[in-house]
Design a protein around this motif. Sequence first.
Motif, PDB file in Angstrom:
ATOM      1  N   PHE A  65     -31.883 -77.716 -27.966  1.00  0.00           N
ATOM      2  CA  PHE A  65     -30.647 -77.738 -28.963  1.00  0.00           C
ATOM      3  C   PHE A  65     -29.617 -77.995 -28.098  1.00  0.00           C
ATOM      4  N   ARG A  66     -28.572 -78.548 -28.085  1.00  0.00           N
ATOM      5  CA  ARG A  66     -27.384 -79.128 -27.316  1.00  0.00           C
ATOM      6  C   ARG A  66     -27.357 -77.921 -26.158  1.00  0.00           C
ATOM      7  N   GLY A  67     -28.452 -78.758 -25.478  1.00  0.00           N
ATOM      8  CA  GLY A  67     -29.170 -78.645 -23.813  1.00  0.00           C
ATOM      9  C   GLY A  67     -29.663 -77.395 -23.647  1.00  0.00           C
ATOM     10  N   ARG A  68     -29.789 -76.832 -24.647  1.00  0.00           N
ATOM     11  CA  ARG A  68     -31.188 -75.516 -24.629  1.00  0.00           C
ATOM     12  C   ARG A  68     -32.437 -75.327 -24.542  1.00  0.00           C
ATOM     13  N   THR A  69     -33.544 -75.066 -24.008  1.00  0.00           N
ATOM     14  CA  THR A  69     -35.282 -75.582 -24.306  1.00  0.00           C
ATOM     15  C   THR A  69     -35.425 -74.527 -25.328  1.00  0.00           C
ATOM     16  N   GLY A  70     -35.926 -74.310 -26.008  1.00  0.00           N
ATOM     17  CA  GLY A  70     -36.536 -73.393 -26.917  1.00  0.00           C
ATOM     18  C   GLY A  70     -37.759 -73.959 -27.599  1.00  0.00           C
ATOM     19  N   GLN A  71     -38.620 -73.124 -28.100  1.00  0.00           N
ATOM     20  CA  GLN A  71     -40.148 -73.201 -28.129  1.00  0.00           C
ATOM     21  C   GLN A  71     -40.522 -72.260 -29.962  1.00  0.00           C
ATOM     22  N   ARG A  72     -41.193 -73.354 -30.490  1.00  0.00           N
ATOM     23  CA  ARG A  72     -41.045 -73.052 -31.625  1.00  0.00           C
ATOM     24  C   ARG A  72     -42.060 -72.143 -31.591  1.00  0.00           C
ATOM     25  N   ASN A  73     -42.952 -71.072 -33.177  1.00  0.00           N
ATOM     26  CA  ASN A  73     -43.621 -70.334 -33.239  1.00  0.00           C
ATOM     27  C   ASN A  73     -45.101 -70.754 -32.884  1.00  0.00           C
TER      28      ASN A  73
END
Length: 93
Positions: A65-73
């Motif tokens: 999201f907007r160039g940043r990685t994240g992880q869903r729970n």
Amino acid sequence: MADITDIKTILYTEKSLNLQENGVVVIQTSTRMTKTSLKVILKEYFGVNAQSINSLRTNGKVKRFRGRTGQRNDYKKFYVKLPEGVSLENMEA
């Protein structure tokens, strides 16, 4: 041991609503919930004896999201077969 706060939601999707017609409720919980702890919670808080419980563990997707990685729970889903005559409305007390 897991407690009632580990139950996140009762799922209302097209698939779960079709299963509810056959007496199966789909419950989304945290990953630390087990079949035996869910059975105890259903008996203690809702007064329902589950006929059978099937579990499914889902790992969270990695998203950008907007160039940043994240992880869903991560979460678990439990398919709980209720006795005949017991419905979801009886559980929501």
